[in-house]
Design a protein around this motif. Structure first.
Motif, short mmCIF file in Angstrom:
data_model
loop_
_atom_site.label_atom_id
_atom_site.label_comp_id
_atom_site.label_asym_id
_atom_site.label_seq_id
_atom_site.Cartn_x
_atom_site.Cartn_y
_atom_site.Cartn_z
N LEU A 1 0.83 -1.21 0.00
CA LEU A 1 0.00 0.00 0.00
C LEU A 1 0.86 1.26 0.00
O LEU A 1 0.57 2.22 -0.71
N LEU A 2 1.95 1.23 0.77
CA LEU A 2 2.86 2.38 0.78
C LEU A 2 3.53 2.55 -0.59
O LEU A 2 3.71 3.68 -1.06
N ARG A 3 3.90 1.44 -1.22
CA ARG A 3 4.51 1.52 -2.56
C ARG A 3 3.53 2.15 -3.55
O ARG A 3 3.89 3.04 -4.30
N GLU A 4 2.27 1.70 -3.51
CA GLU A 4 1.24 2.27 -4.40
C GLU A 4 1.05 3.76 -4.13
O GLU A 4 0.95 4.56 -5.06
N ALA A 5 0.99 4.11 -2.85
CA ALA A 5 0.80 5.52 -2.49
C ALA A 5 1.98 6.35 -2.96
O ALA A 5 1.79 7.47 -3.45
N GLY A 6 3.17 5.81 -2.85
CA GLY A 6 4.35 6.52 -3.33
C GLY A 6 4.32 6.70 -4.84
O GLY A 6 4.65 7.78 -5.35
N ALA A 7 3.93 5.66 -5.55
CA ALA A 7 3.84 5.74 -7.02
C ALA A 7 2.80 6.76 -7.45
O ALA A 7 2.93 7.38 -8.51
N ASP A 8 1.77 6.95 -6.63
CA ASP A 8 0.72 7.94 -6.94
C ASP A 8 1.08 9.34 -6.43
O ASP A 8 0.27 10.26 -6.53
N GLY A 9 2.26 9.48 -5.84
CA GLY A 9 2.68 10.79 -5.35
C GLY A 9 2.01 11.21 -4.06
O GLY A 9 1.99 12.39 -3.72
N GLN A 10 1.46 10.26 -3.29
CA GLN A 10 0.73 10.58 -2.06
C GLN A 10 1.62 10.65 -0.81
O GLN A 10 1.17 11.13 0.21
N LEU A 11 2.84 10.13 -0.90
CA LEU A 11 3.69 10.04 0.29
C LEU A 11 4.70 11.19 0.36
O LEU A 11 5.19 11.64 -0.66
N ARG A 12 5.00 11.59 1.57
CA ARG A 12 6.06 12.58 1.73
C ARG A 12 7.39 11.88 1.52
O ARG A 12 7.48 10.64 1.54
N ALA A 13 8.41 12.64 1.32
CA ALA A 13 9.75 12.10 1.03
C ALA A 13 10.24 11.23 2.18
O ALA A 13 9.98 11.51 3.35
N GLY A 14 10.94 10.16 1.83
CA GLY A 14 11.58 9.32 2.83
C GLY A 14 10.74 8.17 3.35
O GLY A 14 11.21 7.40 4.18
N ILE A 15 9.52 8.05 2.90
CA ILE A 15 8.66 6.96 3.36
C ILE A 15 8.89 5.75 2.46
O ILE A 15 8.87 5.86 1.24
N GLY A 16 9.16 4.60 3.09
CA GLY A 16 9.43 3.40 2.31
C GLY A 16 8.93 2.15 2.99
O GLY A 16 8.18 2.22 3.98
N PRO A 17 9.35 1.00 2.50
CA PRO A 17 8.86 -0.28 3.03
C PRO A 17 9.15 -0.48 4.51
O PRO A 17 8.38 -1.15 5.20
N GLY A 18 10.23 0.09 5.02
CA GLY A 18 10.54 -0.04 6.44
C GLY A 18 9.48 0.56 7.35
O GLY A 18 9.32 0.14 8.50
N HIS A 19 8.73 1.50 6.82
CA HIS A 19 7.67 2.11 7.62
C HIS A 19 6.52 1.14 7.88
O HIS A 19 5.73 1.35 8.81
N ALA A 20 6.43 0.08 7.10
CA ALA A 20 5.39 -0.93 7.33
C ALA A 20 5.58 -1.57 8.71
O ALA A 20 4.60 -1.79 9.44
N ALA A 21 6.82 -1.85 9.10
CA ALA A 21 7.08 -2.43 10.41
C ALA A 21 6.70 -1.45 11.53
O ALA A 21 6.20 -1.86 12.58
N VAL A 22 6.90 -0.16 11.29
CA VAL A 22 6.55 0.85 12.29
C VAL A 22 5.02 0.90 12.46
O VAL A 22 4.51 1.01 13.57
N ILE A 23 4.29 0.81 11.36
CA ILE A 23 2.83 0.84 11.43
C ILE A 23 2.31 -0.39 12.17
O ILE A 23 1.45 -0.28 13.06
N VAL A 24 2.86 -1.57 11.85
CA VAL A 24 2.47 -2.78 12.57
C VAL A 24 2.81 -2.63 14.05
O VAL A 24 2.01 -2.97 14.92
N GLY A 25 3.98 -2.09 14.33
CA GLY A 25 4.39 -1.88 15.72
C GLY A 25 3.48 -0.93 16.47
O GLY A 25 3.20 -1.13 17.66
#
Length: 189
Positions: A131-155
């Motif tokens: 979902l983060l990858r899709e959001a990034g591809a659509d230009g919805q994410l601020r800079a620096g957000i990547g797959p590692g943030h998935a673990a933070v969200i789960v946490g």
């Protein structure tokens, strides 16, 4: 004529009883006799459903895992971040609706069990990372957000779950929107 027993229904009753017992007493302190008494069956009936206490825990966890997978399968409509928000809300709702399963998770985390928690977490991280990858591809994410943030969200979700289980003042259902604000709005461009 002998009474017919629905084997699947009986197994479900026994697993539900096991979850209640494990949640109340903890896995280490629970015995097959406790589960049988909770289910209103003879000890031998439990052994017809499962071969050991560890298998009871594994089967109970499998019920939780099936519910978790249902949440991951919810596709929903809207942008990737809208779907991430929906996933967070659905996960919190599912956990809040099944507090005994959530309490058993504490035992799973703390005990050496045959349960593969890493796979459960990997499934959640993969779904969120996509979902983060899709959001990034659509230009919805601020800079620096990547797959590692998935673990933070789960946490963040797990951290709220632990607080809810440890503190009667915390209501998990009330934390869905704050989680969305931090985990979704916090990554939004």
């Amino acid at each position: 004529m002998p009474k017919r027993v629905d084997v699947h229904a009986r197994r479900t009753e026994i697993l539900d009883a096991a979850v209640r017992v494990f949640a109340r007493k903890g896995f280490a302190a629970s015995r097959i006799e406790d589960v049988a008494a909770e289910a209103g069956v003879a000890k031998g009936s439990v052994y017809l459903a499962v071969s050991s206490r560890e298998e009871l825990l594994t089967a109970a966890f499998d019920q939780y895992r099936a519910r978790a997978r249902e949440q991951l399968a919810i596709s929903g409509a809207g942008s990737a971040l809208d779907r991430l928000a929906a996933l967070i809300r659905a996960t919190v709702t599912m956990l809040a609706a099944h507090p005994d399963h959530a309490r058993v998770l504490l035992d799973v985390w703390a005990a050496r069990t045959p349960i593969d928690m890493a796979t459960v977490y990997a499934e959640y991280r993969a779904a969120i990372a996509e979902l983060l990858r899709e959001a990034g591809a659509d230009g919805q994410l601020r800079a620096g957000i990547g797959p590692g943030h998935a673990a933070v969200i789960v946490g963040a979700i797990e951290g709220c779950l632990v607080q809810w289980l440890a503190d009667d003042q915390v209501r998990l259902a009330d934390l869905a929107e704050p989680l969305v604000q931090i985990c979704v709005d916090g990554v939004r461009r």
